[in-house]
Motif scaffolding. Sequence first.
Motif, mmCIF file in Angstrom:
data_model
loop_
_atom_site.group_PDB
_atom_site.id
_atom_site.type_symbol
_atom_site.label_atom_id
_atom_site.label_comp_id
_atom_site.label_asym_id
_atom_site.label_seq_id
_atom_site.Cartn_x
_atom_site.Cartn_y
_atom_site.Cartn_z
ATOM 1 N N LEU A 197 0.655 -1.234 0.049
ATOM 2 C CA LEU A 197 0.194 0.129 -0.034
ATOM 3 C C LEU A 197 0.872 1.363 -0.098
ATOM 4 O O LEU A 197 1.519 1.520 0.883
ATOM 5 C CB LEU A 197 -0.858 -0.052 1.297
ATOM 6 C CG LEU A 197 -1.816 -1.229 1.567
ATOM 7 C CD1 LEU A 197 -2.508 -1.016 2.719
ATOM 8 C CD2 LEU A 197 -2.638 -1.651 0.214
ATOM 9 N N PRO A 198 0.963 1.910 -0.990
ATOM 10 C CA PRO A 198 1.730 3.214 -1.261
ATOM 11 C C PRO A 198 1.255 4.229 -0.288
ATOM 12 O O PRO A 198 0.067 4.632 -0.232
ATOM 13 C CB PRO A 198 1.659 3.474 -2.590
ATOM 14 C CG PRO A 198 1.388 2.397 -3.228
ATOM 15 C CD PRO A 198 0.346 1.619 -2.372
ATOM 16 N N HIS A 199 2.244 4.770 0.557
ATOM 17 C CA HIS A 199 1.806 6.225 1.125
ATOM 18 C C HIS A 199 2.413 7.343 0.601
ATOM 19 O O HIS A 199 3.931 7.408 0.415
ATOM 20 C CB HIS A 199 2.424 6.160 2.783
ATOM 21 C CG HIS A 199 1.585 5.144 3.462
ATOM 22 N ND1 HIS A 199 1.089 3.794 3.055
ATOM 23 C CD2 HIS A 199 1.007 5.309 4.737
ATOM 24 C CE1 HIS A 199 0.645 3.047 4.072
ATOM 25 N NE2 HIS A 199 0.412 4.122 5.108
ATOM 26 N N ILE A 200 2.065 8.434 -0.172
ATOM 27 C CA ILE A 200 2.407 9.163 -0.749
ATOM 28 C C ILE A 200 2.306 10.761 -0.077
ATOM 29 O O ILE A 200 1.147 11.097 0.219
ATOM 30 C CB ILE A 200 1.929 9.428 -1.988
ATOM 31 C CG1 ILE A 200 1.984 8.154 -2.828
ATOM 32 C CG2 ILE A 200 2.368 10.311 -3.093
ATOM 33 C CD1 ILE A 200 0.852 7.699 -3.847
ATOM 34 N N ARG A 201 3.248 11.441 0.365
ATOM 35 C CA ARG A 201 3.333 12.788 0.805
ATOM 36 C C ARG A 201 3.195 13.709 -0.353
ATOM 37 O O ARG A 201 3.943 13.758 -1.516
ATOM 38 C CB ARG A 201 4.539 13.257 1.627
ATOM 39 C CG ARG A 201 4.207 14.474 2.484
ATOM 40 C CD ARG A 201 3.302 13.966 3.589
ATOM 41 N NE ARG A 201 3.178 15.402 4.263
ATOM 42 C CZ ARG A 201 2.150 15.589 5.135
ATOM 43 N NH1 ARG A 201 1.131 14.787 5.280
ATOM 44 N NH2 ARG A 201 2.066 16.809 5.759
ATOM 45 N N TYR A 202 1.912 14.516 -0.351
ATOM 46 C CA TYR A 202 1.522 15.284 -1.471
ATOM 47 C C TYR A 202 0.675 16.601 -1.178
ATOM 48 O O TYR A 202 -0.372 16.414 -0.262
ATOM 49 C CB TYR A 202 0.869 14.557 -2.654
ATOM 50 C CG TYR A 202 0.424 15.172 -3.828
ATOM 51 C CD1 TYR A 202 1.323 15.623 -4.617
ATOM 52 C CD2 TYR A 202 -0.907 15.175 -3.967
ATOM 53 C CE1 TYR A 202 0.849 16.535 -5.870
ATOM 54 C CE2 TYR A 202 -1.438 16.079 -5.043
ATOM 55 C CZ TYR A 202 -0.307 16.311 -6.181
ATOM 56 O OH TYR A 202 -0.803 17.103 -7.474
#
Length: 285
Positions: A197-202
Motif C-alpha cells: 500500500l503506497p503512502h504518498i506525501r503530496y
Amino acid sequence: MQLYTVETGNFKLDGGAMFGVVPKIIWQRTNPADANNRIDIAARSLLIENGNRLILIDTGMGNKQSDKFFGYYARWGDHNIDKSLAKLGFHRDDITDVFMTHLHFDHCGGSIQWNKDRTGYEPAFKNAVFWTNEAHWDWAIRPNPRERASFLKENLLPMQESGQLQFVEQGDVSYIVESELGFGILFVDGHTEKQMLPHIRYKEKTLVFVADLIPTVGHIPLPYVMGYDTRPLLTMAEKAAFLNRAVDQTFYLFLEHDAHNEICTLQTTEKGARLHETFRFDELF
C-alpha cells in the motif's frame, strides 16, 4: 510532483463475496446490489509524475481475456486506461514504472497485452519497469488453490520474460518501508501475501492507496472483510492498526475499488473508526 487519477474500467462483483460474513441486509446500505447480487466496483489507478518518472499504480483488468471471462464481471461504463491517460496528455509509452499493489488479475491484468498477431503476450507498457516484491511474486507464480483463479499466468510470466520485472526491497521494519520510487510502502498479508500500500506525501497531505485492505467506504468497519481474503483474522488486525494511524495522522484514503467515492477520511466514533468525509480527487488537489 503531480498526481492524477486514472480510471481503467468499472465492473461488478458478488456482494456476498465482497463482504464475507456480513449480512446483505447490512452491507447493501452502502453498496446496493443488482438483481444478480453484484455491486459496483471500480478499477481506479493513480499516476505519479515526479521528475523524469511517470509511475502508474495498478493497471486494472486489461482487455485480453475472453468474452466469457469478462462476462463474469459485467463491465460497465466507458472508462479505459488509454482514454484516461490521453485526457491527461499522456500515452502508455510515457510510463516509466508500473507499481502493482499485488498480482490479482483486476490489479495487474492491464500490464500485459496480446502481441500484434495474437500469438502471444507482451508488456502493455514497453518502456516501463514492472514493480512487485519477491515474496509476493513467489506466492503468485505458485498459487494456492484459493487464489489460483486470481493469479493468471498470462498476466505474470510475460513480465519476467520481458526482462522488465523488478522487486522492491521489503526491509525489516514493522510499518512503512521507503521505496526507491519516492513513496513509502506498507506491507500487509491478510488479503494476500505481501500486498503493498503506497503512502504518498503530496501537498502537505498523506495519500494512501489502500487497494484491497479497504476496497470501498462500505469496508471501513473492522469486521467488514472480503470473502476473498486468505487470512481474514490477520486482515482485521492489520486493518485495526491502519485505521488507528489513519485517524491519528489524518490520512486521505485513495479508494481503488469504490465506483462512487474516490478519496475519504476517517473519524473516531464510539463504534471505532468510521467514514468522515469523501472527496473527488480534483476538488481536494
